[in-house]
Design an enzyme around this catalytic site. Structure first.
Site, PDB file in Angstrom:
ATOM      1  N   GLY A 173      76.569  92.061  64.735  1.00  0.00           N
ATOM      2  CA  GLY A 173      77.794  92.509  64.074  1.00  0.00           C
ATOM      3  C   GLY A 173      78.999  91.843  64.719  1.00  0.00           C
ATOM      4  O   GLY A 173      79.332  90.690  64.430  1.00  0.00           O
ATOM      5  N   GLY A 174      79.646  92.561  65.633  1.00  0.00           N
ATOM      6  CA  GLY A 174      80.894  92.106  66.259  1.00  0.00           C
ATOM      7  C   GLY A 174      80.863  90.658  66.742  1.00  0.00           C
ATOM      8  O   GLY A 174      81.806  89.889  66.489  1.00  0.00           O
ATOM      9  N   HIS A 190      71.296  99.324  56.005  1.00  0.00           N
ATOM     10  CA  HIS A 190      72.032  99.343  57.273  1.00  0.00           C
ATOM     11  C   HIS A 190      72.466 100.786  57.550  1.00  0.00           C
ATOM     12  O   HIS A 190      72.785 101.534  56.622  1.00  0.00           O
ATOM     13  CB  HIS A 190      73.257  98.421  57.180  1.00  0.00           C
ATOM     14  CG  HIS A 190      73.916  98.199  58.506  1.00  0.00           C
ATOM     15  ND1 HIS A 190      74.731  99.135  59.086  1.00  0.00           N
ATOM     16  CD2 HIS A 190      73.851  97.159  59.377  1.00  0.00           C
ATOM     17  CE1 HIS A 190      75.146  98.674  60.256  1.00  0.00           C
ATOM     18  NE2 HIS A 190      74.626  97.471  60.449  1.00  0.00           N
ATOM     19  N   TRP A 215      78.876  90.341  58.954  1.00  0.00           N
ATOM     20  CA  TRP A 215      80.340  90.364  59.128  1.00  0.00           C
ATOM     21  C   TRP A 215      80.940  91.712  58.747  1.00  0.00           C
ATOM     22  O   TRP A 215      82.126  91.943  58.953  1.00  0.00           O
ATOM     23  CB  TRP A 215      80.988  89.260  58.290  1.00  0.00           C
ATOM     24  CG  TRP A 215      80.645  87.863  58.729  1.00  0.00           C
ATOM     25  CD1 TRP A 215      79.754  87.472  59.702  1.00  0.00           C
ATOM     26  CD2 TRP A 215      81.201  86.638  58.205  1.00  0.00           C
ATOM     27  NE1 TRP A 215      79.721  86.102  59.805  1.00  0.00           N
ATOM     28  CE2 TRP A 215      80.595  85.560  58.899  1.00  0.00           C
ATOM     29  CE3 TRP A 215      82.142  86.357  57.221  1.00  0.00           C
ATOM     30  CZ2 TRP A 215      80.913  84.224  58.633  1.00  0.00           C
ATOM     31  CZ3 TRP A 215      82.455  85.021  56.947  1.00  0.00           C
ATOM     32  CH2 TRP A 215      81.846  83.975  57.658  1.00  0.00           C
ATOM     33  N   GLY A 236      77.891  98.502  67.775  1.00  0.00           N
ATOM     34  CA  GLY A 236      79.333  98.455  68.042  1.00  0.00           C
ATOM     35  C   GLY A 236      79.781  99.239  69.258  1.00  0.00           C
ATOM     36  O   GLY A 236      80.979  99.466  69.453  1.00  0.00           O
TER      37      GLY A 236
HETATM   38  C1  PEP Z   1      75.288  95.620  63.084  1.00  0.00           C
HETATM   39  O1  PEP Z   1      76.186  96.174  62.508  1.00  0.00           O
HETATM   40  O2  PEP Z   1      74.306  95.264  62.422  1.00  0.00           O
HETATM   41  C2  PEP Z   1      75.401  95.417  64.530  1.00  0.00           C
HETATM   42  C3  PEP Z   1      74.331  95.188  65.195  1.00  0.00           C
HETATM   43  O3  PEP Z   1      76.662  95.483  65.083  1.00  0.00           O
HETATM   44  P1  PEP Z   1      77.082  95.118  66.611  1.00  0.00           P
HETATM   45  O4  PEP Z   1      76.411  93.810  66.947  1.00  0.00           O
HETATM   46  O5  PEP Z   1      78.567  95.005  66.556  1.00  0.00           O
HETATM   47  O6  PEP Z   1      76.584  96.218  67.460  1.00  0.00           O
END
Ligand code: PEP
Length: 254
Positions: free
Chosen positions: A235-236, A98, A11, A174
């Site tokens: 993520g998103g 990360h 998140w 992202g």
């Molecule tokens: C993340 O931050 O671990 C990620 C994969 O983000 P997103 O899915 O938004 O690309």
């Protein structure tokens, strides 16, 4: 080798108490409704929401994780949270290394390794992230970069029971951009080969390697059906119950 898919939501720095608690309740309800699933679920909210999310997830098969921790057990580390504290509050997992922490907080492979060891000692499972930047990919160095990160960031005490790897190309996070399936396969295979050298074939074959970077319901099937891809770090799309569950559903988990 059958490895249980892990569908993990990161998140990041999102969610005030009401919003985050509602999201967790939504995930809990959707997981209960899905019934028998062939995957494991994990949500990793910000520290401030861990307690509320834990309560909201009660009765649902969803693991709780944090997004970082310190390597020390306690003491003079203003602003930090220890692995023991995370375990105490009910976390099973912690994400480490990360790319946003490697960039924003200058975290090195050595530091990630130290944190992972401490997390394992506290009884937490780690999700250790690796991945190349766009310039590294364009320079043909993706495999070299990821291999080095695995060698240096994954501690010797890692096993398939306490460690999950997440391959997250920095340029795919992202951005809506996703590597080709061939590129994903190539990096995942190289990571598994490196893990075999470092931790032995048994651990490497059983260790889950997630893909992360713009995973959405519409690309989940393609990405998560690849040979060495054992789930997703999201993520998103983990901030919307339908998208998070849509990824699990399209991966064939239910
Ligand atoms: C993340 O931050 O671990 C990620 C994969 O983000 P997103 O899915 O938004 O690309």
């Amino acid at each position: 080798m059958s490895r249980k898919l892990l569908i993990a939501g990161n998140w990041k720095m999102n969610g005030l108490v009401a919003e985050g608690t509602n999201l967790a309740k939504g995930v809990a309800e959707a997981v209960k409704k899905a019934g028998k699933v062939e995957c494991e679920f994990l949500v990793c909210p910000p520290f401030t929401l861990l307690s509320n999310v834990k309560k909201a997830l009660r009765g649902a098969k969803v693991n709780l994780g944090a997004q970082d921790c310190h390597f020390a057990e306690k003491g003079a580390h203003t602003g930090d949270i220890s692995p023991v504290m995370l375990k105490d509050i009910g976390c099973q997992y912690v994400i480490l290394g990360h790319s946003e922490r490697r960039t924003d907080h200058y975290e090195s492979n050595e530091l990630v390794n130290k944190k992972a060891q401490a997390a394992h000692t506290a009884g937490l499972k780690t999700v250790i992230c690796v991945g190349e930047t766009l310039s590294e990919r364009e320079a043909g160095k993706a495999l070299e970069v990821c291999t080095k990160q695995i060698i240096e960031s994954v501690p010797e005490d890692s096993t398939s029971s306490n460690t999950v790897i997440a391959y997250e190309p920095v340029w795919a996070i992202g951005t809506g951009k996703v590597p080709t399936t061939k590129d994903v396969e190539e990096v995942h295979a190289a990571i598994r080969k490196t893990l075999a050298k470092k931790l032995g074939k048994g651990n490497a074959n059983k260790m889950r390697i997630l893909y992360g970077g713009s995973v959405k319901p519409n690309n989940a099937k393609e990405l998560l059906s690849l040979e060495d891809v054992d789930g997703a770090l999201i993520g998103g799309a983990s901030l919307k119950v339908e998208d998070f569950m849509g990824i699990a559903k399209n991966s064939g988990a239910f």
